[in-house]
Design a protein around this motif. Structure first.
Motif, PDB file in Angstrom:
ATOM      1  N   GLY A   1      35.557 -68.867  16.488  1.00 30.40           N
ATOM      2  CA  GLY A   1      36.832 -68.347  16.029  1.00 30.40           C
ATOM      3  C   GLY A   1      37.544 -67.457  17.032  1.00 30.40           C
ATOM      4  N   LYS A   2      37.112 -67.463  18.277  1.00 29.52           N
ATOM      5  CA  LYS A   2      37.747 -66.685  19.341  1.00 29.52           C
ATOM      6  C   LYS A   2      38.024 -67.612  20.523  1.00 29.52           C
ATOM      7  N   GLU A   3      38.971 -67.227  21.348  1.00 26.21           N
ATOM      8  CA  GLU A   3      39.351 -68.081  22.482  1.00 26.21           C
ATOM      9  C   GLU A   3      38.629 -67.676  23.760  1.00 26.21           C
ATOM     10  N   LEU A   4      38.341 -68.675  24.579  1.00 26.62           N
ATOM     11  CA  LEU A   4      37.974 -68.440  25.974  1.00 26.62           C
ATOM     12  C   LEU A   4      39.290 -68.449  26.754  1.00 26.62           C
ATOM     13  N   LYS A   5      39.830 -67.270  26.994  1.00 27.33           N
ATOM     14  CA  LYS A   5      41.164 -67.179  27.576  1.00 27.33           C
ATOM     15  C   LYS A   5      41.140 -67.376  29.095  1.00 27.33           C
ATOM     16  N   ARG A   6      42.144 -68.089  29.576  1.00 22.78           N
ATOM     17  CA  ARG A   6      42.260 -68.364  31.010  1.00 22.78           C
ATOM     18  C   ARG A   6      42.828 -67.146  31.728  1.00 22.78           C
TER      19      ARG A   6
ATOM     20  N   SER B   1      34.015 -59.921  23.717  1.00 31.56           N
ATOM     21  CA  SER B   1      33.426 -59.696  22.382  1.00 31.56           C
ATOM     22  C   SER B   1      31.986 -59.254  22.567  1.00 31.56           C
ATOM     23  N   LYS B   2      31.710 -58.044  22.158  1.00 35.04           N
ATOM     24  CA  LYS B   2      30.340 -57.530  22.266  1.00 35.04           C
ATOM     25  C   LYS B   2      29.398 -58.332  21.388  1.00 35.04           C
ATOM     26  N   ASP B   3      29.850 -58.693  20.178  1.00 35.63           N
ATOM     27  CA  ASP B   3      28.996 -59.451  19.265  1.00 35.63           C
ATOM     28  C   ASP B   3      28.636 -60.816  19.839  1.00 35.63           C
ATOM     29  N   LEU B   4      29.622 -61.525  20.402  1.00 35.75           N
ATOM     30  CA  LEU B   4      29.354 -62.854  20.957  1.00 35.75           C
ATOM     31  C   LEU B   4      28.516 -62.763  22.226  1.00 35.75           C
TER      32      LEU B   4
ATOM     33  N   SER C   1      26.319 -60.486  22.823  1.00 38.18           N
ATOM     34  CA  SER C   1      24.962 -60.206  22.333  1.00 38.18           C
ATOM     35  C   SER C   1      24.312 -61.467  21.783  1.00 38.18           C
ATOM     36  N   LYS C   2      25.087 -62.238  21.035  1.00 39.15           N
ATOM     37  CA  LYS C   2      24.540 -63.470  20.441  1.00 39.15           C
ATOM     38  C   LYS C   2      24.129 -64.461  21.523  1.00 39.15           C
ATOM     39  N   LEU C   3      24.955 -64.629  22.547  1.00 34.83           N
ATOM     40  CA  LEU C   3      24.607 -65.572  23.605  1.00 34.83           C
ATOM     41  C   LEU C   3      23.424 -65.081  24.439  1.00 34.83           C
ATOM     42  N   SER C   4      23.299 -63.763  24.594  1.00 28.31           N
ATOM     43  CA  SER C   4      22.134 -63.226  25.300  1.00 28.31           C
ATOM     44  C   SER C   4      20.856 -63.576  24.560  1.00 28.31           C
ATOM     45  N   ILE C   5      20.917 -63.508  23.252  1.00 33.28           N
ATOM     46  CA  ILE C   5      19.745 -63.852  22.431  1.00 33.28           C
ATOM     47  C   ILE C   5      19.456 -65.345  22.513  1.00 33.28           C
ATOM     48  N   TYR C   6      20.519 -66.151  22.483  1.00 37.42           N
ATOM     49  CA  TYR C   6      20.323 -67.602  22.641  1.00 37.42           C
ATOM     50  C   TYR C   6      19.620 -67.909  23.969  1.00 37.42           C
ATOM     51  N   LEU C   7      20.068 -67.253  25.039  1.00 35.79           N
ATOM     52  CA  LEU C   7      19.477 -67.511  26.348  1.00 35.79           C
ATOM     53  C   LEU C   7      18.014 -67.079  26.385  1.00 35.79           C
ATOM     54  N   GLU C   8      17.725 -65.919  25.818  1.00 33.87           N
ATOM     55  CA  GLU C   8      16.360 -65.405  25.826  1.00 33.87           C
ATOM     56  C   GLU C   8      15.413 -66.302  25.037  1.00 33.87           C
ATOM     57  N   ASN C   9      15.931 -66.940  23.992  1.00 33.38           N
ATOM     58  CA  ASN C   9      15.097 -67.763  23.116  1.00 33.38           C
ATOM     59  C   ASN C   9      15.371 -69.257  23.269  1.00 33.38           C
ATOM     60  N   LEU C  10      15.947 -69.642  24.394  1.00 36.50           N
ATOM     61  CA  LEU C  10      16.393 -71.015  24.557  1.00 36.50           C
ATOM     62  C   LEU C  10      15.245 -72.019  24.478  1.00 36.50           C
ATOM     63  N   ASP C  11      14.085 -71.680  25.051  1.00 40.96           N
ATOM     64  CA  ASP C  11      12.959 -72.608  24.990  1.00 40.96           C
ATOM     65  C   ASP C  11      12.494 -72.812  23.552  1.00 40.96           C
ATOM     66  N   ARG C  12      12.475 -71.735  22.768  1.00 39.83           N
ATOM     67  CA  ARG C  12      12.067 -71.857  21.359  1.00 39.83           C
ATOM     68  C   ARG C  12      13.099 -72.662  20.559  1.00 39.83           C
ATOM     69  N   ILE C  13      14.366 -72.490  20.900  1.00 38.29           N
ATOM     70  CA  ILE C  13      15.420 -73.236  20.204  1.00 38.29           C
ATOM     71  C   ILE C  13      15.251 -74.733  20.448  1.00 38.29           C
ATOM     72  N   ILE C  14      15.007 -75.116  21.704  1.00 34.69           N
ATOM     73  CA  ILE C  14      14.864 -76.538  22.046  1.00 34.69           C
ATOM     74  C   ILE C  14      13.639 -77.144  21.359  1.00 34.69           C
ATOM     75  N   LEU C  15      12.584 -76.349  21.185  1.00 37.53           N
ATOM     76  CA  LEU C  15      11.363 -76.862  20.539  1.00 37.53           C
ATOM     77  C   LEU C  15      11.614 -77.352  19.120  1.00 37.53           C
ATOM     78  N   SER C  16      12.569 -76.742  18.437  1.00 40.01           N
ATOM     79  CA  SER C  16      12.804 -77.109  17.038  1.00 40.01           C
ATOM     80  C   SER C  16      14.176 -77.742  16.814  1.00 40.01           C
TER      81      SER C  16
END
Length: 847
Positions: free
Chosen positions: A235-240, A266-269, A271-286
């Protein structure tokens, strides 16, 4: 004994045994072995199991605790972990690793059940398809067994012998998922694109996601797709932002370039992407297949190329976390790959079977022409050597065997298998080429010095998968004798240098594994006592003997004990080892600092409602104990952490005061109704409600610790009854404060009974801090003042016809305390698992 051992080795198990030696050097002579003898041999494998099952003890000259260096990577249900970290954590949390089922040749997830470390000399080995590869290495003890094939049969051979005999080892080509998680495929594409060519900035007050691309014609559609998906997802833009120019130098030549920043503040986004990156191997497993396809596609579109000369896809990246996730994606999709690197840049090459991924890419397109010589290989000599005359297709296959070459799996399927249709060899080869396996070459690079090494033991299949420095998976084994002896409960000593020279058939020896990791072998039959208990002959006692359980897995191991219930099941282990987060941090999640949120998200990524995570995990742990001892009563004590212990949980420092003496501070019942903890306590009650009402374990009852006054008791019971209306739920109180005894009549009007906590009662009756080592000699539960208190509370509970038991340490340590309690008519005595049998026999004798 004062005698010196004649031999030493590595102890498996903790038992003592004695008997006559039978030396067998060849498996063909196992028919000479007699039941009850002690087997002495060089090494065992599955062919030895018939006599191992009837042996009184086992001694092997080789093998044992073979190991890898601590930096060896292993894929677990928690993502990639170093083996040294697994060894430190396997007994505190459930860790599962990949393991090969030897019957189906398919990979499974199996639990790590043991781990150890020692010092040993190692060798450095390199793994590759051609034996010419470099820097794809493992460091391992030379006697560690690797899995391979011998005439199509799965075998384990020491890595040094594999190298000496020019054999190949097993790798994997396909990875099973650990679990199934619903994920939006568009998120996969965005993560692949952002992580390959983007940047996340996160501070205490600010957050930013940066997507960097050169706006060339061929990239415009890709950039538009990423920005579109980003907006749909978040719901937010990646602004050029404006194009930036830079000047660099490559191989001495000045290079000019430009790129455009696309930003989302966006601090929230962030933070969310940092968590995705940290847990990326676990995400791919499932993750589901489509998510993985999109993830690979996003990475390829971001910084990948297709080579029309080699028919390969190349992905260039710098983040190792991203490399791990991309490799797991390839394994999930059965895409052969190889990794190279130049300084800090990795190049992941997709070699074959990537056509489906290119259906999802936008920028990079190409055709998947199957490599001329194949991409999944097997050792021709090891698979076909004994049947070469039957399968020498057009005279072309024999040279593969004679020259010890690798042969393409597709050639085996297309040309060789049809030649032996209907035969056993046909079925063996078909099963093999359709398995999760392939074969690679290995060579020794050099000997290295003695260093700290580690190993693990894996349930059921007794093998596991390690990953090399460039993430090539390799299947390795555990010590066979150690595994089988542990499963059968037979004492074994492995790695006994000189055993075959020193010991002769007919020698009488004693094996002593009771003194730690080192096993000792003594000459002659030494006197020792073994006490066996037949469950059907266990005497019934008037006094009910219960058991104390600390952790849920311990309950599953001790379920067979002939007890009448669990007198104390502690929540603390579940909270500290499984939940790991302060309950208030989960309740107050939206208001937490970002660094605390990140830690919580790593553990609770599947939970939108963070409070439910606490309830579910606590309920799961309690249910294990309740189910293990069903239908007997299981008394669960609500949490009794002190403030200093609560501070160790994630977020704990925010909510816990610093106390000079936490032992007599804010703990137990005083927390449960306090405004600063009441909501947290309610989560514990909801967990009990789930166990009793959803899981139908009505044998689980509760106990309130450290309740100082009757008014506290009334406040706590009111909270419990407001959540669990079941009138059959019993609520006990710990009797561990003098006021509990002096005001027992009032406490017993509120609670259904009492359970004595002798440790705390002793310190408070005698006015000492039991954590103070200087005063440790005074704190004796046998002190007359303490015994008088015990006598008084037993009497009062019996007068009121209320439950009275004891769950403190005293009965486990002092038989005279058991006698005192029984003579005073206590209802139940709960002791540690290792003294249950002694306590039952003592109780029967006293009664």
């Amino acid at each position: 004994t004062k005698a010196e051992p004649i031999l030493k080795g590595i102890a498996i198990g903790s038992q003592i045994t004695a008997g006559k030696v039978r030396v067998i050097k060849d498996v063909d002579k196992i028919n000479e072995f007699q039941s009850g003898e002690i087997l002495v041999t060089e090494m065992t494998d599955p062919d030895w199991e018939p006599i191992m099952k009837i042996a009184k003890g086992i001694i092997t000259e080789r093998g044992g605790r073979t190991c890898f260096t601590g930096d060896t990577k292993i894929l677990t249900n928690k993502g990639f972990m170093l083996i040294e970290d697994i060894v430190k954590k396997y007994d505190k949390e459930e860790i599962k690793v990949l393991s090969l089922n030897p019957r189906t040749l398919k990979l499974e997830w199996k639990k790590v059940v043991d781990g150890f470390e020692r010092n040993a000399k190692v060798i450095k080995i390199n793994v590759s398809q051609t034996r010419r590869g470099k820097d794809d290495f493992l460091r391992v003890t030379p006697d560690h067994k690797f899995l391979t094939f011998e005439n199509r049969k799965l075998v384990e051979i020491e890595i040094q012998k594999i190298i000496d005999d020019n054999l190949s080892i097993l790798s994997i080509k396909h990875l099973p998922s650990f679990s199934r998680t619903k994920l939006n495929p568009k998120l996969g594409y965005v993560l692949g694109a952002i992580f390959i060519d983007g940047y996340i900035y996160l501070s205490r007050t600010h957050g930013e996601v940066l997507f960097i691309q050169k706006e060339t014609v061929e990239k415009l559609e890709f950039i538009s797709k990423v920005r579109k998906y980003w907006f749909e997802l978040f719901g937010k833009e990646l602004k050029r932002y404006k194009e930036k120019f830079s000047i660099g130098c490559i191989r001495g030549r000045k290079i000019k370039g430009s790129a455009t920043d696309f930003r989302c503040y966006s601090k929230d986004l962030a933070s969310k992407l940092s968590i995705y990156l940290e847990n990326l191997d676990r995400i791919i497993l499932s993750a589901p297949k489509e998510f993985i396809l999109e993830f690979l596609a996003g990475a390829i579109d971001g910084d990948g190329t297709y080579s029309a000369q080699s028919y390969r896809v190349n992905i260039f990246l710098s983040k190792e976390k991203l490399l791990q996730a991309l490799i797991l994606s390839c394994l999930r999709l059965n895409i052969p790959f190889q990794v190279s690197n130049n300084r800090d840049i990795y190049n992941l090459q997709l070699l074959d079977n990537f056509e489906e991924v290119l259906n999802y890419t936008t920028r990079v397109k190409g055709k998947n022409y199957r490599p001329k010589f194949g991409s999944v290989f097997f050792n021709a000599k090891q698979l076909l050597g004994d049947i070469i005359d039957k399968v020498n297709y057009k005279g072309r296959i024999k040279s593969y065997v004679l020259n010890n070459l690798l042969i393409d799996g597709n050639k085996i399927s297309r040309y060789i298998i049809p030649m032996i249709k209907g035969s056993l060899e046909n079925h063996e080869l078909t099963k093999l080429v359709n398995s999760d396996l392939k074969m690679l070459r290995v060579k020794k690079e050099k000997d290295e010095e003695i260093t700290k090494v580690y190993n693990i033991t894996v349930a059921d299949n007794h093998n596991y998968v390690v990953f090399t420095s460039k993430y090539t998976p390799v299947v390795v084994g555990n010590c066979h004798a150690a595994i089988v002896s542990r499963e059968l409960g037979i004492p074994a000593i492995v790695g006994v240098s000189g055993a075959l020279e020193k010991l002769k058939t007919g020698d009488e020896i004693t094996i002593d594994n009771s003194q730690g990791l080192e096993g000792k072998i003594y000459q002659g039959i030494l006197d020792y006592e073994v006490i066996e208990h037949k469950l059907e002959e266990i005497p019934e006692t008037k006094t009910k003997i219960y058991v104390n359980i600390g952790e849920p897995d311990e309950a599953l191991e001790k379920w067979y004990l002939p007890v009448k219930g669990v007198g104390l099941a502690r929540e603390e282990f579940i909270i500290a080892s499984e939940i790991k987060i302060h309950p208030n941090a989960l309740i107050d999640y939206p208001n937490l600092p970002e660094e605390i949120k990140q830690k919580i998200d790593e553990l609770t990524q599947e939970y939108e409602d963070k409070k439910q995570y606490y309830i579910d995990k606590l309920a799961e742990g309690i249910a294990k104990i309740g189910a293990a001892f069903w239908p007997n009563e299981v008394i669960v004590r609500f949490s009794d952490f002190k403030t200093n212990e609560y501070r160790n949980l994630i977020g704990g420092e925010i909510y816990e005061p610093k106390e000079e003496n936490p032992m007599i501070g804010w703990r137990g019942a005083s927390r449960y109704y306090h405004p600063n903890f009441r909501q947290a306590f309610e989560l514990e009650v909801f967990a009990i409600k789930k166990v009793r009402e959803e899981m139908k374990l009505k044998n689980v009852v509760v106990m309130v610790p450290f309740c100082r006054t009757p008014q506290e008791g009334r406040e706590v019971v009111k909270i419990i009854r407001s959540i669990i209306q079941d009138p059959e739920l019993k609520i006990y109180v710990m009797c561990e404060i003098p006021s509990n005894i002096l005001l027992a009549d009032e406490f017993l009007e509120i609670f259904d009974g009492m359970s004595i906590g002798s440790n705390d009662l002793t310190q408070l009756v005698l006015g000492i801090d039991r954590d103070n080592e200087i005063l440790s000699g005074i704190g004796d539960e046998r002190n007359p003042a303490v015994l008088k208190m015990l006598e008084e509370v037993i009497k009062k509970c019996k007068e009121k016809n209320k439950y009275i038991g004891i769950c403190g340490q005293a009965p486990s340590d002092f038989p005279e305390v058991v006698e005192f309690l029984i003579k005073n008519g206590i209802y139940s005595i709960s002791v540690n698992p290792d003294v249950v049998m002694r306590t039952i026999e003592l109780a029967k004798e006293i009664e």
